[in-house]
Write a protein that holds these residues in place. Sequence first.
Motif, PDB file in Angstrom:
ATOM      1  N   ASN A   1      57.158  -0.112  10.817  1.00  0.00           N
ATOM      2  CA  ASN A   1      58.657   0.080  10.364  1.00  0.00           C
ATOM      3  C   ASN A   1      59.078  -0.560   8.752  1.00  0.00           C
ATOM      4  N   ILE A   2      59.158   0.258   8.117  1.00  0.00           N
ATOM      5  CA  ILE A   2      59.099  -0.218   6.655  1.00  0.00           C
ATOM      6  C   ILE A   2      60.421  -0.954   6.503  1.00  0.00           C
TER       7      ILE A   2
ATOM      8  N   TYR B   1      56.459   8.686  -0.336  1.00  0.00           N
ATOM      9  CA  TYR B   1      56.431   7.370  -0.161  1.00  0.00           C
ATOM     10  C   TYR B   1      55.862   6.589   1.101  1.00  0.00           C
ATOM     11  N   THR B   2      56.574   7.008   2.284  1.00  0.00           N
ATOM     12  CA  THR B   2      55.737   6.459   3.402  1.00  0.00           C
ATOM     13  C   THR B   2      54.436   6.615   3.736  1.00  0.00           C
ATOM     14  N   SER B   3      53.934   7.827   3.483  1.00  0.00           N
ATOM     15  CA  SER B   3      52.522   8.211   3.288  1.00  0.00           C
ATOM     16  C   SER B   3      51.572   7.131   2.806  1.00  0.00           C
TER      17      SER B   3
ATOM     18  N   ASP C   1      59.307  10.785   2.570  1.00  0.00           N
ATOM     19  CA  ASP C   1      58.093  11.024   3.358  1.00  0.00           C
ATOM     20  C   ASP C   1      56.788  10.701   2.581  1.00  0.00           C
TER      21      ASP C   1
ATOM     22  N   TYR D   1      60.760   3.880  -2.458  1.00  0.00           N
ATOM     23  CA  TYR D   1      61.147   4.112  -0.854  1.00  0.00           C
ATOM     24  C   TYR D   1      62.600   3.509  -0.714  1.00  0.00           C
TER      25      TYR D   1
ATOM     26  N   TYR E   1      51.490   3.605   3.785  1.00  0.00           N
ATOM     27  CA  TYR E   1      50.952   3.262   5.051  1.00  0.00           C
ATOM     28  C   TYR E   1      49.492   3.185   4.820  1.00  0.00           C
TER      29      TYR E   1
ATOM     30  N   THR F   1      50.389   1.618  10.311  1.00  0.00           N
ATOM     31  CA  THR F   1      51.773   2.311  10.544  1.00  0.00           C
ATOM     32  C   THR F   1      52.623   1.199  11.000  1.00  0.00           C
TER      33      THR F   1
END
Length: 922
Positions: free
Chosen positions: A573-574, A560-562, A558, A623, A565, A571
Amino acid sequence: MNQRQNRFVIIDAMAIAYKAYFAFINRPLVNSKGESTSAVYGFMTQLIKIIDDTKPQYLAIATDSKEKTFRHEIYDGYKSSRATMPEDMVPQIKHIYDIVEALNIPLFILPGFEADDIIGTVFKKTEALGIEAFAITPDKDYVQLITEYSKIIKPGKTADEVMIIDETKAIENYGFEPKYMVDYLALVGDASDDIPGVAGIGPKTATPLIIEYGDLDSIYENINNITKQNVKNKLIESKENAFLSKTLAAIKTDVPIDFNIEDTALHKPNLEKVNSILQELELKNIIHKINKLFNETSDNVQISEEVGTKEINRSKVDYMLITDIEEANKLSKTLLSTDLFVFDTETNSLNVFDVKLAGVSFTINPNEAYFVPINPFIEDIGLFSRDLSSRIDLIEFKEIFKPVFENNKIKKVCQNGKYDIAVLRSNGIEVNNFYFDTMLASYIIDPDQRHGMDSLSENYLGYTPIPLSDLIGKEKNPELIFDVDVEILKDYACEDSDITYQLYSLFKEKIKENHQEDIAYNVEFPLVKVLEDMERIGVNLNIKALKDFSEELRISMDSYTSNIYELAGDTFNINSPKQLQHILFEKLGLPPTRKTKTGFSTDAGSLESLKGQNEIIDYLLDYRQAAKLKSTYADALPKLVNPKTKRLHTSFNQTVASTGRLSSLNPNLQNIPIRTELGKKIREAFIPRDKEHVILSSDYSQIELRIMASICNDETLIEAFRNGEDIHRSTAALVFAVDPDDVTQDMRRKAKEVNFGILYGIGAFGLANRLGIPRGQGQEIINTYFSKFSNVQDYISSSIEDAKAKGYAETLMGRRRYLKNINSKNRVVRQFEERVAINMPIQGTAADMIKLAMIKIFNELNSMNVESKMVLQVHDELVFDIPKNEIDIVEPIIKKSMEEAFPLNVPVLVDIGIGNNWLEAH
């Protein structure tokens, strides 16, 4: 076969042949004469599948001509990067055309045009006739031809996988109508055909443009309406390339070809000629399938009994059903009086911890077999549609046959014996003096062939066994085994034992001819019971620790995702390569990586090459590591714990890796990461059975380098190992001409890369990539290395020359790996096998050594009647679950057995660690 439909099918021959050839590129199919058959096998398998599935009334083949096309005339770069056809594929294409001719299937070829253009033209003609048409091809450019009447069948990864793409499916897949595929290719280009497209425009950008504006003309008519300035600029700058690309990608539908639909009607084939060609190529399985197919589809076509794969002649075999106690006792006495017998079990499950035994078959002589059907249920609880009273109760079976299986004087033979031994052991019967396994024998003879009994029977004996689906249906639900009539089950089971006996007779002689008795009888066959025991024991897992780790990884992901983005400014789909390509290469403008068919690569290696360019790369790599650890291990491992034993039971496989190394499944232990702190936490979850036990890890130290030194007999390397030196530091001192005390960490790192790279035939380019240095410097390091270790260079040269002369590389114990393309004129294929020739004797000998050690340790521990158990094998490491009070007894036995497993000219060292979990012990 069902009635043929008013349907036309046309196949892009070259596309399918190439796809088949490269599908087998790492394990090419080669017959006994050394001829490659991968392309023929794959093409014919696909052809049979298509005819069987589509049941066409009309069938044709289209192919490219050798001449250059009109596309080459308008663009010199068209298909310019394509390598010439592989040398061993050329004769295969001729064989394919000969088979197609014998099958009476029209073959369309037109100089100056490609198969695409022929198919496009034919589609227009069949559409005018109102006939449903299908083109068989893996190429997406054909999508532009899709209409209400014309569809594409795209082959999958295997012959059983196909995807029908119609108008609806095309829109679903690409987001726009099929007719716009040519405009899409004009924008994104086509790397496989060297069509340039618009520089910097990928699928993520092209698709919205087409959805909004339509074709290429409309996009440029609306160029001033495009709001993204960078996209607009790219389109303007590459306008000429865009329209050139559309011309190149457009499939012509008006080529001058003589086509009459009735000429393509499916006719009676010349099966005698087809069989003759396939027999010459030794494609027996294809012979059987093609004869069966056309026997059903063609009127009055007779299959010659002299050709093709045949079933066992029932008049020449004696398969006996044993259903009463008197007959069973008689059979038991017969088996006790023999020196050797084959056996095979029939069961309702592959889970040996929850298996029910449905019967056992036995063979003593070829063409004879006995089957004993078994009722494993204490009472008939009405689960089955058939009466089980004719079967011998399991308790009675054990009483009668347990002395037979446990007799140490009688040799036992199986196909995939580890499973049969496990099944009987789960039912209270030990198998002693397990002597020979035909599946393993096949692996020893040629590790790259298929080792299943059906394949071996077809390839070596010339007939196809009764398929299991004939007994329990296409779904192959093993639970239905008890619903099968015992007479039918008898034929199936006895045939298995009979085939195994005949394969045993062939393989034991082949192993003797190849001088492979040592690897067979002292390594692979004895290892079967060792692995069965390890699988049965399993290993304990700390489930709570894994769940906590999973949550820790989720929180990290979560975070890493922030960060990703925020750095991307969007935003997305990684996990989507297409969306990631858009972010990295279009939005952030990072330098393009390796080009693939779907755009610029975003795989791990490509992202690593972008490190330092943007902080987002570091977060993406972190990630991905966290996501893989979470899904593959932290979340998956607890689900694999057996509910009955409460332990994890991996499955070890002896017949997967061509080098001789073991592999494992459910879970794959070989891939557990150990170099990162996060990865190490997975090992931390492997724990002893209780507080009175510990985990002991025993690991060979630099075993492959020691084997290389021994094989090369290089005095400099041997002396370094005998003196107990740090081999990488010693190598660095020699290569960089400094005192060992002056070797820096960077020098040692480079020397380590050289030492291990040499094992895999690394060249200057590969070494330079690994070390991040210029290629010239890489070559200089290699030259210096070989000047210091001249015997190593001699070993490399002689390994390649020996393999070219023999056609295989082998270990010190005689394990072989055949190198069917080592003399190929195709440089890429040849160089790959040259590297295998260098590495196989080293890596394969390491595999042999640890297997010998496992057998010796297993026997030693059993003879001492201790509680210590070997539970895992990973690479060069063995893991044990041992009582604390046995450490002093067991540790020296393990160390001695591993170090003395196979004598080398250098000391063999084993590192031992003990702890409360695997990580602590490693």
